[in-house]
Design an enzyme around this catalytic site. Structure first.
Site, PDB file in Angstrom:
ATOM      1  N   ASP A  24       9.714   0.715   5.110  1.00 33.59           N
ATOM      2  CA  ASP A  24      10.753   0.104   5.943  1.00 33.59           C
ATOM      3  C   ASP A  24      11.627   1.169   6.616  1.00 33.59           C
ATOM      4  O   ASP A  24      11.906   1.108   7.810  1.00 33.59           O
ATOM      5  CB  ASP A  24      11.660  -0.808   5.089  1.00 33.59           C
ATOM      6  CG  ASP A  24      10.872  -1.793   4.249  1.00 33.59           C
ATOM      7  OD1 ASP A  24       9.680  -2.018   4.545  1.00 33.59           O
ATOM      8  OD2 ASP A  24      11.443  -2.337   3.282  1.00 33.59           O
ATOM      9  N   THR A  46       0.827  -1.209   0.000  1.00 38.14           N
ATOM     10  CA  THR A  46       0.000   0.000   0.000  1.00 38.14           C
ATOM     11  C   THR A  46       0.861   1.258   0.000  1.00 38.14           C
ATOM     12  O   THR A  46       0.373   2.333  -0.353  1.00 38.14           O
ATOM     13  CB  THR A  46      -0.890   0.045   1.254  1.00 38.14           C
ATOM     14  OG1 THR A  46      -0.056  -0.202   2.386  1.00 38.14           O
ATOM     15  CG2 THR A  46      -1.991  -1.006   1.199  1.00 38.14           C
ATOM     16  N   ASP A  47       2.121   1.152   0.430  1.00 39.64           N
ATOM     17  CA  ASP A  47       2.904   2.385   0.662  1.00 39.64           C
ATOM     18  C   ASP A  47       3.183   3.149  -0.631  1.00 39.64           C
ATOM     19  O   ASP A  47       3.089   4.383  -0.671  1.00 39.64           O
ATOM     20  CB  ASP A  47       4.198   2.118   1.457  1.00 39.64           C
ATOM     21  CG  ASP A  47       5.189   1.161   0.815  1.00 39.64           C
ATOM     22  OD1 ASP A  47       4.815   0.449  -0.149  1.00 39.64           O
ATOM     23  OD2 ASP A  47       6.354   1.122   1.289  1.00 39.64           O
ATOM     24  N   SER A 105      13.553  -6.194   7.088  1.00 38.61           N
ATOM     25  CA  SER A 105      14.181  -4.913   6.739  1.00 38.61           C
ATOM     26  C   SER A 105      15.590  -4.765   7.290  1.00 38.61           C
ATOM     27  O   SER A 105      15.959  -3.695   7.793  1.00 38.61           O
ATOM     28  CB  SER A 105      13.309  -3.736   7.177  1.00 38.61           C
ATOM     29  OG  SER A 105      12.107  -3.755   6.468  1.00 38.61           O
TER      30      SER A 105
HETATM   31  C1  GLA Z   1       9.006  -4.034   0.889  1.00 46.22           C
HETATM   32  C2  GLA Z   1       9.218  -2.582   0.471  1.00 46.22           C
HETATM   33  C3  GLA Z   1       8.232  -1.654   1.174  1.00 46.22           C
HETATM   34  C4  GLA Z   1       6.790  -2.159   1.032  1.00 46.22           C
HETATM   35  C5  GLA Z   1       6.704  -3.655   1.356  1.00 46.22           C
HETATM   36  C6  GLA Z   1       5.336  -4.215   1.054  1.00 46.22           C
HETATM   37  O1  GLA Z   1       9.307  -4.208   2.242  1.00 46.22           O
HETATM   38  O2  GLA Z   1      10.525  -2.166   0.771  1.00 46.22           O
HETATM   39  O3  GLA Z   1       8.356  -0.340   0.705  1.00 46.22           O
HETATM   40  O4  GLA Z   1       6.297  -1.881  -0.244  1.00 46.22           O
HETATM   41  O5  GLA Z   1       7.653  -4.415   0.643  1.00 46.22           O
HETATM   42  O6  GLA Z   1       4.376  -3.628   1.879  1.00 46.22           O
END
Ligand code: GLA
Length: 328
Positions: free
Chosen positions: A144, A16-17, A102
């Site tokens: 993240d 969604t970001d 992350s």
């Molecule tokens: C990865 C990306 C984020 C986000 C997620 C899914 O972690 O780095 O920016 O898009 O996937 O929500």
């Protein structure tokens, strides 16, 4: 100079970001420390967990050409932050590397702070998002890095990725957040992530911003694939709002139901799950005392997050909301 930055787990609100939607990550009590001395004309970093050394000139132009591969994230930060002096130090981490928590964002954020980056948490996150994109070639969103930069102990973070605001949401004491690694490496994450993002943009070309679209708007899309992708985003934004309200009020059964719906939407409409992630979510949700579970992050492998009564799940990482990145 010493800096620490946490990893993150996303409780709900994935993919969604990058359309300016909502997400609810939590900064973790697992993270990455960069320690060393400023000086010289190179940024040099050795790792306790990875082979080789990062040796990055201050004038770096192409972080993706740097070896070893982990050093590209260091190079991305040097490219984005443009420090005036170099650095010589070490990196250590308590995060599993490449598992979807992350670890790369934590390295970027800790590295930027160790190089003296002095902006706000949002500025830090934006610089490190640039670093991540440059280092990996993946058009990733802000989730993240913003979670790592702006964590609040004991809280999840309600993120509006259009307004770029973060609202802390308390996590009740009588619930456990457990992260379980599927053991499946996220192999397709790079190419498929770009495809999904492109599909969302194509849907937006036809019906306008997904963050304000309704399910009725989505149903007007003629292409069935774009319709499914957009439906995930629109319904996921609604689930983030419902989950945040339910979590604050301690309505954990409702939180769990929304997590299971989110997983189904990611699996069926967004198609970023795998049989292994689906099986892990099914096992966890069938376990007594577990409210719900879902894949977390980009998908295609990596981790599942569960919400459970204390003691219901053995194994995995039992995590708490932590404060964001800091110097010292
Ligand atoms: C990865 C990306 C984020 C986000 C997620 C899914 O972690 O780095 O920016 O898009 O996937 O929500």
């Amino acid at each position: 100079m010493r800096a620490w930055a946490p990893g993150r787990v996303n409780l709900i609100g994935d993919h969604t970001d990058y359309t300016g939607g909502l997400a609810l990550p939590m900064a973790l009590n697992l993270g990455t420390t960069v320690e060393g001395d400023l000086g010289g004309e190179m940024v040099r970093l050795r790792s306790d967990g990875e082979d080789g050394e990062a040796a990055v000139p201050l004038s770096i132009e192409d972080p993706r050409a740097v070896e070893p591969a982990w050093a590209r994230y260091v190079a991305g930060v040097v490219w984005a932050v443009r420090p005036r002096v170099g650095f010589d130090g070490r990196v250590t981490t308590t995060l599993p590397i490449g598992a979807g928590l992350s670890s790369s964002a934590a390295l970027e954020v800790a590295m930027a702070l160790a190089l003296g980056f002095a902006g706000s948490p949002l500025e830090l996150a934006l610089a490190c998002q640039q670093a991540e994109q440059r280092a990996s070639g993946v058009p990733s969103g802000i989730l993240d890095q913003l979670a790592s930069a702006s964590g609040v102990a004991g809280h999840a973070l309600l993120m509006d990725c259009h307004a770029l605001t973060v609202t802390p949401v308390p996590v009740p004491d009588d619930v456990e957040v457990v992260v379980v690694d599927s053991g499946q490496a996220r192999t397709l994450a790079t190419s498929a992530y770009g495809d999904r993002r492109a599909a969302c943009e194509a849907a937006e070309d036809r019906i306008g911003p997904l963050r304000t679209a309704t399910v009725a708007d989505v149903e007007r899309l003629e292409d069935p694939v774009l319709r499914s992708r957009a439906r995930h985003v629109v319904t996921e934004n609604q689930r983030v709002q419902g989950f945040s309200a339910a979590l604050s009020a301690g309505r954990l059964v409702e939180c769990g139901r929304l997590m299971v719906e989110s997983h189904r939407s990611l699996a069926e409409d967004f198609e970023v799950s795998t049989p292994r992630l689906d099986a892990l979510v099914a096992t966890l949700t069938a376990t007594p005392g577990v409210f719900g579970a879902r894949l977390t992050g980009a998908g295609f492998g990596g981790c599942v997050v569960a919400l459970a009564e204390p003691g219901a799940i053995e194994g995995g990482w039992h995590v708490r909301g932590a404060d964001g990145a800091r110097v010292g």
